[in-house]
Design a protein around this motif. Sequence first.
Motif, PDB file in Angstrom:
ATOM      1  N   GLY A 117       0.819  -1.200   0.000  1.00  0.00           N
ATOM      2  CA  GLY A 117       0.000   0.000   0.000  1.00  0.00           C
ATOM      3  C   GLY A 117       0.857   1.255   0.000  1.00  0.00           C
ATOM      4  O   GLY A 117       2.059   1.213   0.284  1.00  0.00           O
ATOM      5  N   THR A 167      -3.266  -4.102  -1.853  1.00  0.00           N
ATOM      6  CA  THR A 167      -3.207  -5.264  -2.731  1.00  0.00           C
ATOM      7  C   THR A 167      -2.337  -6.323  -2.077  1.00  0.00           C
ATOM      8  O   THR A 167      -1.604  -6.049  -1.123  1.00  0.00           O
ATOM      9  CB  THR A 167      -2.640  -4.901  -4.113  1.00  0.00           C
ATOM     10  OG1 THR A 167      -1.323  -4.336  -3.958  1.00  0.00           O
ATOM     11  CG2 THR A 167      -3.534  -3.892  -4.825  1.00  0.00           C
ATOM     12  N   TYR A 214      -9.430  -7.404   6.292  1.00  0.00           N
ATOM     13  CA  TYR A 214      -9.048  -6.004   6.506  1.00  0.00           C
ATOM     14  C   TYR A 214      -9.016  -5.682   7.996  1.00  0.00           C
ATOM     15  O   TYR A 214      -8.092  -5.030   8.495  1.00  0.00           O
ATOM     16  CB  TYR A 214     -10.035  -5.071   5.803  1.00  0.00           C
ATOM     17  CG  TYR A 214      -9.757  -4.838   4.345  1.00  0.00           C
ATOM     18  CD1 TYR A 214      -8.567  -4.232   3.925  1.00  0.00           C
ATOM     19  CD2 TYR A 214     -10.689  -5.180   3.360  1.00  0.00           C
ATOM     20  CE1 TYR A 214      -8.315  -3.997   2.572  1.00  0.00           C
ATOM     21  CE2 TYR A 214     -10.454  -4.945   2.023  1.00  0.00           C
ATOM     22  CZ  TYR A 214      -9.257  -4.349   1.629  1.00  0.00           C
ATOM     23  OH  TYR A 214      -9.011  -4.118   0.294  1.00  0.00           O
ATOM     24  N   GLU A 261      -7.930  -5.019  -4.372  1.00  0.00           N
ATOM     25  CA  GLU A 261      -8.582  -4.485  -3.180  1.00  0.00           C
ATOM     26  C   GLU A 261      -9.910  -5.176  -2.901  1.00  0.00           C
ATOM     27  O   GLU A 261     -10.244  -5.479  -1.742  1.00  0.00           O
ATOM     28  CB  GLU A 261      -8.815  -2.977  -3.341  1.00  0.00           C
ATOM     29  CG  GLU A 261      -7.529  -2.155  -3.444  1.00  0.00           C
ATOM     30  CD  GLU A 261      -6.996  -2.012  -4.863  1.00  0.00           C
ATOM     31  OE1 GLU A 261      -7.384  -2.834  -5.734  1.00  0.00           O
ATOM     32  OE2 GLU A 261      -6.195  -1.084  -5.101  1.00  0.00           O
ATOM     33  N   ARG A 265      -9.370   1.038   1.681  1.00  0.00           N
ATOM     34  CA  ARG A 265      -9.402  -0.182   0.881  1.00  0.00           C
ATOM     35  C   ARG A 265      -8.448  -0.056  -0.308  1.00  0.00           C
ATOM     36  O   ARG A 265      -8.768  -0.436  -1.434  1.00  0.00           O
ATOM     37  CB  ARG A 265     -10.824  -0.508   0.407  1.00  0.00           C
ATOM     38  CG  ARG A 265     -11.819  -0.758   1.543  1.00  0.00           C
ATOM     39  CD  ARG A 265     -11.383  -1.936   2.406  1.00  0.00           C
ATOM     40  NE  ARG A 265     -12.367  -2.331   3.395  1.00  0.00           N
ATOM     41  CZ  ARG A 265     -12.322  -1.966   4.685  1.00  0.00           C
ATOM     42  NH1 ARG A 265     -11.344  -1.166   5.123  1.00  0.00           N
ATOM     43  NH2 ARG A 265     -13.237  -2.391   5.525  1.00  0.00           N
ATOM     44  N   ALA A 266      -7.260   0.469  -0.018  1.00  0.00           N
ATOM     45  CA  ALA A 266      -6.233   0.666  -1.032  1.00  0.00           C
ATOM     46  C   ALA A 266      -5.051  -0.249  -0.740  1.00  0.00           C
ATOM     47  O   ALA A 266      -3.907   0.191  -0.586  1.00  0.00           O
ATOM     48  CB  ALA A 266      -5.792   2.123  -1.067  1.00  0.00           C
TER      49      ALA A 266
END
Length: 358
Positions: free
Chosen positions: A157, A269, A240, A232, A266-267
């Motif tokens: 991120g 991967t 998360y 994402e 929500r950024a």
Amino acid sequence: MVGASLAGLMTSLALARAGWQVTVLERAGARRSSSAALAVDPPDLVRLLGQEASATVLPHLAHDAADVSGGLPVTWRALHSGLQAAAAEHSGIRLHHHSPVVEVGQDARQAWAATNTGAVHVGDLLVGADGYRSLVRAAVAPDRPDARFAGYVLWLGVADEQDLGSVRWPTGLDIRSSGGHLLLGYPLPAPDGLPTVGSRRLGWAWYDASRNGLLRRIGAVEGSVVQHSLRETDIPEETYAELAAGARQHWPAPWSTAIIDSIERRAVTATPISEYLPDRLVAGRLVLVGDAAHVPTPMTGSGFAASLADAEALGRATAATDAHEVPVALLEYEQDRLQPARSLVKSGQSFSRSFAGR
């Protein structure tokens, strides 16, 4: 050429500089993104690409470079953008995006690649730069076509300084360890390339050996083979939440702050890590470069440098080569690059066994 990621673009530019006409087939579109960062030494790029192509690439790197030892920390996206611009400007290179290759082959005189539309592209040699799940590798090494899952995942991120509040700003790469977790954090300048306070960014890469069950449940890993990375939207909400709790538990500020910010947006991967130790890089008129040829863990910090060395070696081996001499020239490339590639992968496997407990 199959694949227009970093290795494919560098190799296409090296081959074009050596006098070849290069057709590049890429399944994705021209606009690609990644939260990954890597260290780049500009003189190495200039040596590979020459002054003209480097003049196109290097300004893109300035947008993401910070002053640290060991090369410039550059985002994958910035480097890819610069290389793609240089390839698009070169008269000896034709880029075809949205062109997935479904079959490759060769005979004594030529090699070919067929796309999903039925188009067949023929040439004197075919370069596989199609990554860790390489289709071309399956033709070069049909007995060992697959990279193997290394037993852990890499969460990635980037967070903006303006969203982080008052935090201590790091001056360079920070490496943190906590049990079965390892974090690499790195500062990046503002998107305009300036180190403007308030507009800078923090990138982070979290190695995690505790999520293998998740990776298998969602199909990212099947058996010993990585099937895909996680975007994402692929990451479950409960994961998360667990990552946010883990960030608070394992990492100090500013890294915990940056990770939680990325999670809240929500950024994030995730890349399940693969490794591939090659026995060969060449079969006839087919040749592998980059992650198609060798897949080390990112913890080696040398994957990009190895891909650049592949491109340079292939351009050198095939310069001034007639069509009928291509197989011999490719064997010269293999002799040059196989052992260094094996040594790199083996060094990373030592880390993987220790980190993942495999």
